[in-house]
Scaffold this motif. Structure first.
Motif, PDB file in Angstrom:
ATOM      1  N   LEU A 204       0.835  -1.204   0.000  1.00  0.00           N
ATOM      2  CA  LEU A 204       0.000   0.000   0.000  1.00  0.00           C
ATOM      3  C   LEU A 204       0.869   1.254   0.000  1.00  0.00           C
TER       4      LEU A 204
ATOM      5  N   PHE B  11       1.194   3.820  -3.201  1.00  0.00           N
ATOM      6  CA  PHE B  11       0.867   5.241  -3.036  1.00  0.00           C
ATOM      7  C   PHE B  11       2.025   6.130  -3.507  1.00  0.00           C
TER       8      PHE B  11
ATOM      9  N   LEU C   1      -1.213   2.052  -6.767  1.00  0.00           N
ATOM     10  CA  LEU C   1      -1.988   2.188  -5.541  1.00  0.00           C
ATOM     11  C   LEU C   1      -3.122   1.172  -5.493  1.00  0.00           C
ATOM     12  N   MET C   2      -3.796   0.946  -6.611  1.00  0.00           N
ATOM     13  CA  MET C   2      -4.885  -0.032  -6.637  1.00  0.00           C
ATOM     14  C   MET C   2      -4.348  -1.440  -6.428  1.00  0.00           C
TER      15      MET C   2
ATOM     16  N   GLY D 132      -1.621  -2.263  -4.787  1.00  0.00           N
ATOM     17  CA  GLY D 132      -1.264  -2.347  -3.374  1.00  0.00           C
ATOM     18  C   GLY D 132      -2.485  -2.504  -2.482  1.00  0.00           C
ATOM     19  N   ALA D 133      -3.585  -1.813  -2.835  1.00  0.00           N
ATOM     20  CA  ALA D 133      -4.801  -1.891  -2.032  1.00  0.00           C
ATOM     21  C   ALA D 133      -5.415  -3.288  -2.086  1.00  0.00           C
TER      22      ALA D 133
ATOM     23  N   PHE E 120      -3.397  -5.502   0.024  1.00  0.00           N
ATOM     24  CA  PHE E 120      -3.639  -5.153   1.422  1.00  0.00           C
ATOM     25  C   PHE E 120      -4.897  -5.837   1.947  1.00  0.00           C
ATOM     26  N   VAL E 121      -5.904  -6.008   1.082  1.00  0.00           N
ATOM     27  CA  VAL E 121      -7.155  -6.664   1.493  1.00  0.00           C
ATOM     28  C   VAL E 121      -6.868  -8.065   2.039  1.00  0.00           C
TER      29      VAL E 121
ATOM     30  N   VAL F  49     -10.993  -9.191  -5.316  1.00  0.00           N
ATOM     31  CA  VAL F  49     -10.998  -8.581  -3.983  1.00  0.00           C
ATOM     32  C   VAL F  49     -11.669  -9.512  -2.971  1.00  0.00           C
TER      33      VAL F  49
END
Length: 395
Positions: free
Chosen positions: A150, A154, A246-247, A249-250, A253-254, A302
């Motif tokens: 994340l 970013f 960023l997407m 990494g997100a 992160f989930v 996701v």
């Protein structure tokens, strides 16, 4: 005597553990940028991941039990120092060889911190937190692993120096972590004559009961973790058309956020069912991962990450808590390190296999095949644990 109150030491050690683990996944969203700049293919990405896992395992074998002899603080500081060396190499390198060396040293950092940090957090827990100390330790580990992609996503997408800034930020965070460790007291009584040596992956007889089911479940849970983190950047770019760091990494992160949720949830499930519930949720998560590749649907990816994370967190927390509680006082770091050796082997093997398979069979077929294979491993793990439990109850 601790320099700080027990409660303060507890949270400072957990913070240092988290910061160190941030660095171990920091490069994940950056590999596409390195590939563009240095011109290497997906097989090299697999080798970079594999050498990291090799570094973790080597460190766990070489120094995994040293903190039982030298104390927790010296080894925690050594792990932080290795993380800083890795970040400096990432900042300075301009070659694939430099990336390999940086990831190897990052693996050393993770290997040193994983066993020592987990035990140090548990030992520093004040009375009011002792029941949840294992959760804090494993959550610090997983949250750090999740925050790495994340942070790098970013900085690479929205700020200058896309392949460098994340490592500069991490160096500053490591400085904070070093100050935190220097501020806490020692949590273990060091022997008068420390005995250091290469650790054989052995487990005391008293720990084998909880260790074996924890290792079997970890084989499934950490295989999912390795598969997901290694495949998501390629799936999102090549299958779904999303190339924003960023997407990416997100989404990664989930998975780790789901792991923390699973770890927190584990105590609400009766002990005999924890591993089975975790394996069932893992199977659902991997099924969603496979369907997301076949349908190119981001929401399924996701969902697969969230479910896989919850399942992994359930099995991870249940197994780690049982093993840490059963380990003799003078062997806690060594036993914990032995369990993490199993986990990191489980994490690395699917990644290596996928990296070899993609050039031969393509991303779609390789990813779908290994999703099915990991689901089968989870089924075998669940059946094996239930059989072992039935035999133990009949003995």
């Amino acid at each position: 005597m601790n320099k700080q109150s027990n409660g303060t030491s507890f949270w400072l050690i957990a913070l240092a553990f988290l910061i160190t683990m941030v660095g171990t996944t920091l490069p994940t969203p950056l590999y596409a940028l390195y590939q563009q700049h240095l011109g290497f293919g997906p097989t090299w990405v697999t080798l970079i991941f594999a050498i990291y896992a090799a570094g973790v395992i080597l460190a766990l074998l070489a120094v995994g039990s040293w903190s039982d002899q030298l104390g927790r603080r010296p080894m925690l500081l050594a792990g932080l120092a290795m993380g800083a060396v890795s970040a400096v190499i990432f900042l300075c390198t301009d070659s694939i060889g430099g990336l390999l060396v940086a990831r190897l040293i990052s693996g050393f950092s993770a290997g040193i911190m994983t066993g020592t940090g987990t035990v140090a957090v548990i030992e520093a827990a004040p009375k009011r937190w002792q029941a949840n100390a294992t959760l804090v330790a494993t959550a610090a580990n997983m949250l750090g692993l999740g925050l790495g992609p994340l942070l790098a996503g970013f900085t690479s997408q929205l700020l200058p120096w896309p392949v460098h800034l994340a490592f500069i930020v991490h160096l500053l965070l490591l400085l904070v972590a070093a100050v935190a460790i220097l501020a806490v007291g020692e949590t273990v009584q060091r022997p008068a004559s420390p005995r250091l040596g290469f650790q054989r992956p052995s487990v005391p007889a008293a720990v084998r009961g909880p260790f074996i089911p924890a290792a079997i479940a970890g084989l499934a849970g950490f295989s999912v973790t390795g598969l997901f983190t290694s495949l998501v950047p390629a799936i999102m770019r090549q299958v779904m058309g999303h190339d924003q760091g960023l997407m990416i990494g997100a989404v990664i992160f989930v998975l780790f956020l789901g792991s923390i949720v699973g770890q927190a949830w584990v105590r609400r499930i009766r002990e005999a069912a924890q591993m089975s519930v975790g394996c069932c949720i893992l199977i659902l998560g991997v099924a969603c991962l496979g369907m997301s590749i076949a349908s190119a649907q981001l929401w399924l990816l996701v969902l697969g990450g969230a479910l896989s994370g919850i399942g992994q967190g359930l099995t991870f927390r249940a197994g780690m808590g049982a093993v840490a509680n059963a380990a003799p006082a003078g062997q806690k770091a060594g036993v914990t390190s032995a369990l993490f050796i199993v986990y990191y082997v489980s994490m690395s093997l699917p990644v290596i296999a996928v990296g070899v398979s993609i050039p031969l069979f393509g991303l779609h077929h390789s990813a779908e095949f290994f999703s099915v294979l990991v689901a089968l491993v989870a089924i075998v793990a669940m059946v094996s644990m239930n059989v072992a439990r039935a035999r133990a109850s009949n003995a």
